[in-house]
Design a protein around this motif. Structure first.
Motif, short mmCIF file in Angstrom:
data_model
loop_
_atom_site.label_atom_id
_atom_site.label_comp_id
_atom_site.label_asym_id
_atom_site.label_seq_id
_atom_site.Cartn_x
_atom_site.Cartn_y
_atom_site.Cartn_z
N ASP A 1 -28.95 -16.35 -12.45
CA ASP A 1 -30.34 -16.29 -12.23
C ASP A 1 -30.88 -14.99 -11.79
N THR A 2 -32.08 -14.66 -12.12
CA THR A 2 -32.59 -13.28 -11.97
C THR A 2 -33.07 -13.59 -10.16
N ALA A 3 -33.41 -14.66 -9.70
CA ALA A 3 -33.54 -14.56 -8.29
C ALA A 3 -32.43 -14.01 -7.44
N SER A 4 -31.47 -14.72 -7.63
CA SER A 4 -30.05 -14.32 -6.83
C SER A 4 -29.68 -12.87 -7.33
N CYS A 5 -29.93 -12.28 -8.52
CA CYS A 5 -29.54 -11.11 -8.70
C CYS A 5 -30.42 -10.13 -7.73
N GLU A 6 -31.63 -10.53 -7.74
CA GLU A 6 -32.64 -9.52 -7.01
C GLU A 6 -32.30 -9.77 -5.46
#
Length: 191
Positions: A56-61
């Motif tokens: 997921d994008t939030a975890s990547c960021e």
């Protein structure tokens, strides 16, 4: 009455030596500027690296941001400024692994879902059926009741029932079939 605190004495001014000045130049100059430039130039590529490892994008960021924070706090230990990007990449990989480990551990620790349970209405009907079965069983002859209880509730074979009751195998079969027929009639009469 108001409490008056004494005014603290002024601290003596610190006189920087040559070593302090050199550390400040490296910390405030090339390393911080290099980290800022690395952030501008490689943020997206580091985000893509994290996206390959996480879903997921939030975890990547979060992982990439945490990597930059860690590299910034360890900037004095990075001796070769050209290795900053490699250090960032390795930090992103390690933080992604840690995030995945935490997720897996969280999934293992989640409580198991409750098995499908009958509704209160179904439970009440089951209780009524059990009650009517018990009443019907009480209406059977003693030997029929004993054979059915040992055979179906105690899960014994016909030979074990015959041995337990001290009767022949044929008698067990006869009492069992007559008992089931009587139960069927009694249960149908109740419904």
């Amino acid at each position: 009455m108001p409490v008056i605190s004494p005014v603290p004495a002024a601290r003596p001014a610190r006189i920087p030596n040559q070593r302090d000045a050199a550390d400040d130049t490296v910390a405030a100059g090339t390393t911080v500027d290099l980290l800022t430039e690395t952030y501008r130039a490689h943020y997206r590529s580091l985000l893509g690296l994290a996206a390959l490892l996480l879903d997921d994008t939030a975890s990547c960021e979060d992982v990439v941001q945490e990597a930059f924070i860690r590299v910034h706090s360890a900037r004095k230990r990075v001796r070769d400024p050209q290795k900053t990007l490699a250090y960032l990449r390795q930090t992103v990989v390690n933080l992604s692994r840690s995030a995945l480990r935490r997720r897996i551990l969280g999934l293992k620790l989640l409580s198991k879902p409750m098995p499908d349970m009958a509704s209160a209405e179904e439970g009440a009907y089951d209780q009524l059926e059990r009650d009517s079965l018990i009443k019907a069983m009480k209406g059977l002859q003693r030997r029929q009741r004993e054979v059915l209880v040992l055979r179906y509730f105690a899960d014994m074979t016909e030979a074990q029932v015959a041995e337990t009751l001290g009767i022949s195998l044929g008698s067990v079969k006869a009492y069992g079939s007559r008992g089931i027929a009587a139960l069927r009639i009694a249960m149908e009469a109740r419904t």
